[in-house]
Design a protein around this motif. Structure first.
Motif, PDB file in Angstrom:
ATOM      1  N   ASP A   1       0.847  -1.194   0.000  1.00 55.83           N
ATOM      2  CA  ASP A   1       0.000   0.000   0.000  1.00 55.83           C
ATOM      3  C   ASP A   1       0.878   1.238   0.000  1.00 55.83           C
ATOM      4  N   ILE A   2       0.531   2.189  -0.860  1.00 57.20           N
ATOM      5  CA  ILE A   2       1.188   3.501  -0.856  1.00 57.20           C
ATOM      6  C   ILE A   2       0.115   4.509  -0.478  1.00 57.20           C
ATOM      7  N   ALA A   3       0.379   5.263   0.575  1.00 56.88           N
ATOM      8  CA  ALA A   3      -0.608   6.216   1.097  1.00 56.88           C
ATOM      9  C   ALA A   3      -0.015   7.608   1.159  1.00 56.88           C
ATOM     10  N   ASN A   4      -0.892   8.596   1.051  1.00 55.25           N
ATOM     11  CA  ASN A   4      -0.514   9.990   1.237  1.00 55.25           C
ATOM     12  C   ASN A   4      -0.333  10.233   2.734  1.00 55.25           C
ATOM     13  N   VAL A   5       0.806  10.756   3.128  1.00 55.48           N
ATOM     14  CA  VAL A   5       1.122  10.949   4.546  1.00 55.48           C
ATOM     15  C   VAL A   5       0.169  11.943   5.199  1.00 55.48           C
ATOM     16  N   GLU A   6      -0.156  13.030   4.531  1.00 55.46           N
ATOM     17  CA  GLU A   6      -1.002  14.069   5.133  1.00 55.46           C
ATOM     18  C   GLU A   6      -2.462  13.658   5.270  1.00 55.46           C
TER      19      GLU A   6
ATOM     20  N   GLU B   1      11.641  -0.316   0.414  1.00 54.96           N
ATOM     21  CA  GLU B   1      12.552   0.811   0.622  1.00 54.96           C
ATOM     22  C   GLU B   1      12.513   1.723  -0.602  1.00 54.96           C
ATOM     23  N   TRP B   2      12.168   2.998  -0.369  1.00 52.62           N
ATOM     24  CA  TRP B   2      12.178   4.002  -1.427  1.00 52.62           C
ATOM     25  C   TRP B   2      13.613   4.434  -1.705  1.00 52.62           C
ATOM     26  N   ASN B   3      13.875   4.761  -2.952  1.00 51.25           N
ATOM     27  CA  ASN B   3      15.144   5.381  -3.325  1.00 51.25           C
ATOM     28  C   ASN B   3      15.198   6.760  -2.683  1.00 51.25           C
ATOM     29  N   PRO B   4      16.338   7.202  -2.147  1.00 50.98           N
ATOM     30  CA  PRO B   4      16.399   8.495  -1.463  1.00 50.98           C
ATOM     31  C   PRO B   4      16.337   9.723  -2.380  1.00 50.98           C
ATOM     32  N   LYS B   5      16.335   9.518  -3.717  1.00 53.13           N
ATOM     33  CA  LYS B   5      16.332  10.665  -4.632  1.00 53.13           C
ATOM     34  C   LYS B   5      15.177  10.700  -5.618  1.00 53.13           C
ATOM     35  N   CYS B   6      14.432   9.593  -5.755  1.00 51.19           N
ATOM     36  CA  CYS B   6      13.349   9.577  -6.738  1.00 51.19           C
ATOM     37  C   CYS B   6      12.277   8.580  -6.305  1.00 51.19           C
ATOM     38  N   ASN B   7      11.176   8.570  -7.038  1.00 52.63           N
ATOM     39  CA  ASN B   7      10.058   7.672  -6.710  1.00 52.63           C
ATOM     40  C   ASN B   7      10.281   6.288  -7.304  1.00 52.63           C
ATOM     41  N   LEU B   8      11.239   5.593  -6.728  1.00 53.77           N
ATOM     42  CA  LEU B   8      11.568   4.230  -7.109  1.00 53.77           C
ATOM     43  C   LEU B   8      11.503   3.390  -5.839  1.00 53.77           C
ATOM     44  N   LEU B   9      10.656   2.385  -5.835  1.00 55.94           N
ATOM     45  CA  LEU B   9      10.448   1.550  -4.659  1.00 55.94           C
ATOM     46  C   LEU B   9      10.989   0.154  -4.917  1.00 55.94           C
ATOM     47  N   ALA B  10      11.910  -0.297  -4.071  1.00 60.20           N
ATOM     48  CA  ALA B  10      12.412  -1.671  -4.135  1.00 60.20           C
ATOM     49  C   ALA B  10      11.715  -2.460  -3.034  1.00 60.20           C
ATOM     50  N   TYR B  11      11.449  -3.740  -3.307  1.00 59.59           N
ATOM     51  CA  TYR B  11      10.811  -4.558  -2.294  1.00 59.59           C
ATOM     52  C   TYR B  11      11.224  -6.009  -2.463  1.00 59.59           C
TER      53      TYR B  11
ATOM     54  N   VAL C   1      -3.245   5.785  -2.110  1.00 56.46           N
ATOM     55  CA  VAL C   1      -3.225   6.356  -3.458  1.00 56.46           C
ATOM     56  C   VAL C   1      -2.833   5.338  -4.523  1.00 56.46           C
ATOM     57  N   HIS C   2      -2.249   4.218  -4.092  1.00 55.75           N
ATOM     58  CA  HIS C   2      -1.853   3.183  -5.053  1.00 55.75           C
ATOM     59  C   HIS C   2      -1.554   1.889  -4.293  1.00 55.75           C
ATOM     60  N   GLN C   3      -1.786   0.769  -4.965  1.00 58.66           N
ATOM     61  CA  GLN C   3      -1.415  -0.521  -4.402  1.00 58.66           C
ATOM     62  C   GLN C   3      -0.663  -1.317  -5.458  1.00 58.66           C
ATOM     63  N   ILE C   4       0.457  -1.899  -5.047  1.00 59.51           N
ATOM     64  CA  ILE C   4       1.276  -2.717  -5.934  1.00 59.51           C
ATOM     65  C   ILE C   4       0.963  -4.183  -5.638  1.00 59.51           C
ATOM     66  N   PRO C   5       0.424  -4.921  -6.606  1.00 57.54           N
ATOM     67  CA  PRO C   5       0.139  -6.340  -6.367  1.00 57.54           C
ATOM     68  C   PRO C   5       1.435  -7.128  -6.147  1.00 57.54           C
ATOM     69  N   CYS C   6       1.392  -8.118  -5.259  1.00 61.83           N
ATOM     70  CA  CYS C   6       2.551  -8.963  -4.958  1.00 61.83           C
ATOM     71  C   CYS C   6       2.126 -10.418  -5.003  1.00 61.83           C
ATOM     72  N   ARG C   7       3.095 -11.299  -5.215  1.00 64.10           N
ATOM     73  CA  ARG C   7       2.817 -12.741  -5.261  1.00 64.10           C
ATOM     74  C   ARG C   7       2.931 -13.393  -3.895  1.00 64.10           C
ATOM     75  N   ALA C   8       3.500 -12.682  -2.928  1.00 65.07           N
ATOM     76  CA  ALA C   8       3.747 -13.286  -1.608  1.00 65.07           C
ATOM     77  C   ALA C   8       3.859 -12.190  -0.564  1.00 65.07           C
ATOM     78  N   ALA C   9       3.995 -12.613   0.675  1.00 67.32           N
ATOM     79  CA  ALA C   9       4.204 -11.665   1.773  1.00 67.32           C
ATOM     80  C   ALA C   9       5.495 -10.890   1.541  1.00 67.32           C
ATOM     81  N   MET C  10       5.476  -9.610   1.879  1.00 66.39           N
ATOM     82  CA  MET C  10       6.651  -8.766   1.715  1.00 66.39           C
ATOM     83  C   MET C  10       7.387  -8.609   3.045  1.00 66.39           C
ATOM     84  N   ASN C  11       8.708  -8.694   2.978  1.00 66.11           N
ATOM     85  CA  ASN C  11       9.556  -8.538   4.161  1.00 66.11           C
ATOM     86  C   ASN C  11      10.231  -7.180   4.225  1.00 66.11           C
TER      87      ASN C  11
END
Length: 178
Positions: A114-119, A137-147, A124-134
């Motif tokens: 789940d990606i949510a607006n902090v305020e 981590e967002w990239n510190p300079k751009c909107n790139l999410l590793a999981y 605002v968006h959900q990324i489908p996954c095949r399994a439980a996520m452990n």
């Protein structure tokens, strides 16, 4: 420093490096001064164990994920809960703020991130996954999410696994999900 009798799950520093946070198995967050390690506060954050913690990159907030399936957002200066994120149904394993502090990603055994607006607290968006996520981590300079999750199999190479688990968010101008 007094000895902790609770199980510590995750730790984090504030942006100044002067406060140290520990999430505990009894639903609290212990806040310590550094370098003295003097106890500053004990926050009753959740009704179940607190598993993960993340500090917003602007130093305004910290977020705590818990076994009660909630993510709580705390004002770091006031030490008050200002928002709760409720989209997940399983214990929250991992959370991360994006580089601007505008969005937070959270994941669990639910088959989405789940990606949510902090305020606003709204998803605002959900990324489908095949399994439980452990881990997320967002990239510190751009909107790139590793999981990373539980689903690596013997036929995947480490390289295949890493590249399959990166999600680029080009604009984050999502329409709000209800």
């Amino acid at each position: 420093m007094q000895s902790l009798t609770e199980h510590v799950n995750e730790i984090a520093w504030d942006m100044s490096g002067e406060m140290f946070f520990l999430t505990t198995g009894n639903g609290t967050v212990e806040v310590l001064a550094y370098p003295s390690l003097r106890a500053l506060d004990t926050l009753t954050a959740h009704t179940a164990g607190c598993y993960c913690i993340a500090i917003d990159p602007l130093g305004r907030y910290f977020a705590v994920g818990s076994a009660d399936s909630l993510v709580s957002l705390w004002d770091i200066k006031e030490m008050l809960c200002v928002q709760t994120f409720t989209k997940l149904e399983w214990p929250v394993r991992t959370i991360s703020f994006n580089h601007t502090g505008e969005y937070i990603a959270s994941a669990s055994e639910d088959l989405f991130i789940d990606i949510a607006n902090v305020e606003t607290g709204r998803s605002v968006h959900q990324i489908p996954c095949r399994a439980a996520m452990n881990s997320v981590e967002w990239n510190p300079k751009c909107n790139l999410l590793a999981y990373a999750g539980d689903d690596k199999n013997k036929y995947q190479t480490d390289e295949d696994y890493i590249f399959k688990e990166i999600f680029t968010v080009p604009s984050l101008n999502f329409s709000e999900i209800t």
